[in-house]
Design an enzyme around this catalytic site. Sequence first.
Site, PDB file in Angstrom:
ATOM      1  CB  CYS A  44      -0.922   0.015   1.221  1.00 57.25           C
ATOM      2  SG  CYS A  44      -2.037  -1.387   1.304  1.00 57.25           S
ATOM      3  CB  THR A  45       4.012   2.107   1.767  1.00 56.88           C
ATOM      4  OG1 THR A  45       3.450   1.986   3.071  1.00 56.88           O
ATOM      5  CG2 THR A  45       5.054   3.211   1.756  1.00 56.88           C
TER       6      THR A  45
END
Length: 214
Positions: A44-45
Amino acid sequence: MPLLGQTAPDFVADSTQGPIHFHKWIEGSWCLFFSHPKNFTPVCTTEIAQTAKLSRLFEKRGVKLIGLSVDTVESHKRWIKDIETVQNVTVTFPLIADPTLEVAELYQMVHEDELATTTVRGVFIIDPAKKIRLALYYPAVVGRNLNEILRVVDALQLSDRYSVATPANWSHGEDCFIADTLQDQKEIEKLFPKGFRGERPYLRYVSDPSISRE
Ligand code: BEZ
């Protein structure tokens, strides 16, 4: 679940940029609305960072960006600061906080057999008339390709403007087809006065009109 061509479900929700009334926020723009499973996780980052890095290209195409997860606004804000440090990018688009999954349910972003309590990686491209034009769901362990999303935006905008359809693996500047839905000969001659090429009547190749006509 919203299907292609249907109006994107409207909602009001908290975000890192204050309360958002979705339909008012879209305001005649294109929109990329996407969900991620959880803040402070690796895939997600990288996705948020990549989206931020490409944000000028989305902006150039008139596409507003907005993310969503079950995390709180406070968590989003802390995570964004951290992303800015570890990925060296500024995140300028809002992230919606949807801890009750109210918005996620509207877009069927919860796939319980994949992830029990959070959203999967949902992707929705919404046009200025607020119609859903693309809906995709990615699994938790696979990060999305933001260049592919940009490619779809290009293809949709080209199709809307010039009545064309784009072949597999098409990218900007390559040949496309006269849309199969266009069968009226007079209309075809008007829209494509130079005609088309093709070894079959159903393969009506034309040059990318955004290049050959501008
Ligand atoms: C990730 O972003 O790496 C991730 C998040 C939730 C579940 C699995 C992977």
